[in-house]
Motif scaffolding. Sequence first.
Motif, PDB file in Angstrom:
ATOM      1  N   LEU A  60       0.830  -1.210   0.000  1.00 25.43           N
ATOM      2  CA  LEU A  60       0.000   0.000   0.000  1.00 25.43           C
ATOM      3  C   LEU A  60       0.862   1.257   0.000  1.00 25.43           C
ATOM      4  N   SER A  61       1.928   1.255   0.784  1.00 24.56           N
ATOM      5  CA  SER A  61       2.816   2.419   0.842  1.00 24.56           C
ATOM      6  C   SER A  61       3.493   2.665  -0.498  1.00 24.56           C
ATOM      7  N   ALA A  62       3.889   1.590  -1.185  1.00 26.39           N
ATOM      8  CA  ALA A  62       4.545   1.737  -2.483  1.00 26.39           C
ATOM      9  C   ALA A  62       3.622   2.417  -3.489  1.00 26.39           C
ATOM     10  N   TYR A  63       2.346   2.086  -3.433  1.00 25.69           N
ATOM     11  CA  TYR A  63       1.392   2.706  -4.351  1.00 25.69           C
ATOM     12  C   TYR A  63       1.167   4.176  -3.997  1.00 25.69           C
ATOM     13  N   VAL A  64       1.102   4.475  -2.699  1.00 20.96           N
ATOM     14  CA  VAL A  64       0.946   5.872  -2.278  1.00 20.96           C
ATOM     15  C   VAL A  64       2.130   6.701  -2.737  1.00 20.96           C
ATOM     16  N   GLU A  65       3.337   6.170  -2.581  1.00 19.31           N
ATOM     17  CA  GLU A  65       4.546   6.904  -2.966  1.00 19.31           C
ATOM     18  C   GLU A  65       4.554   7.248  -4.447  1.00 19.31           C
TER      19      GLU A  65
END
Length: 385
Positions: free
Chosen positions: A359-364
């Motif tokens: 999820l964090s990778a997509y937000v970044e």
Amino acid sequence: MTPARRAADKFRRLYGRAPRGVWSAPGRVNLIGEHTDYNDGYVLPFALPFRIAVAAAPRADGLLAATTVGDDGFPQRAAPVRVAELTPGLVGGWAAYPSGVAWVLRDQGFTSGANLVITGDVPAGAGLSSSHALQCAVALALLGLAGARPGKAGAPTLTEVAGWVQRSENDFVGVPTGLLDQTASLCCVESHALFLDVRSGVQEQVPFDAAAHGLDVLVIDTRAKHSLANSAYGERRRDCERAAKLLGVAALRDADTLTRLPDDLLPLARHVVTENERVLRTVAMLRDGALADIGPTLTASHRSLRDDYRVSCPELDLAVDAAVGAGALGARMTGGGFGGSAIALVPVDRRAQVCDAVLSAYVERSLPSPRLFRAVPSAGAGRDH
């Protein structure tokens, strides 16, 4: 409320009476063996708990009337079509899928008119075979109305039904799919993966209870939508057929050397040959109960699909890289590609950190958040009531 109960309830609301029956079919995850089915190779799918349900009743006037009900509860009706007059190209959009099944079954002598109400919870456009689940459920419903339950004397086998569903999609809808998805939806059983030799039709139910080994199969729906009909899927299939012809073999499954292939075909053929080897290796590990050992093979499959077969996309690559980087034992795209979903084999005690990392990778990267859920090997298609 289950898809089957929703379909039955909506049928009563639309027609003022109960359906003759309700049949449903699941979506699928392909554990490994991608783009090998139309090359006469090996595949290893399992069924998901998400299903498409069809409530059905016969009609005496020879018309097929199909209605879908989405998450909003509102029905979308297709224009009724006369089954006797169905021909490829006559029906477009989503209605082509049930119409194509009726067209094939008509030629087998099994169907005439029917009212169908379709609903379900297989995520559409996620590479989890929602269209095949729909077709398989429609096929069982129409066969059920005709009194032909697969497995009974005088009725078709599930393998025959899978072939008919494939024909409906290839020749009526116009999508050149192989046999993986239809066979998985119809023939999978709970807590197992289905090892299928597409050429011979031989099936083996291989135990695959990840939870019993402290593992989860995590599905990452990237929400990058794809449509096989409008993608390079057909081009890949034609190139594989061209490569087999140049090698003088019936299908790439039979290739023992690739040295005679031109540069544009060599990577595609290499993927098919090595993917078949990866399926066999994975099956051997599962037979030995070594579920945790299959992770690197899953990741190798993704690299081959990304670099040789060239059917991945940035969203899928990001999901795989983030999952493996956060502790997944292995990960790969699943399905036809060009979007859709990835899967990751994750120790249960690392599931939260893997989910957070993805999820964090997509937000970044300012991408829409993917949908994540556990995939539990489930039962194949059948009658609900």
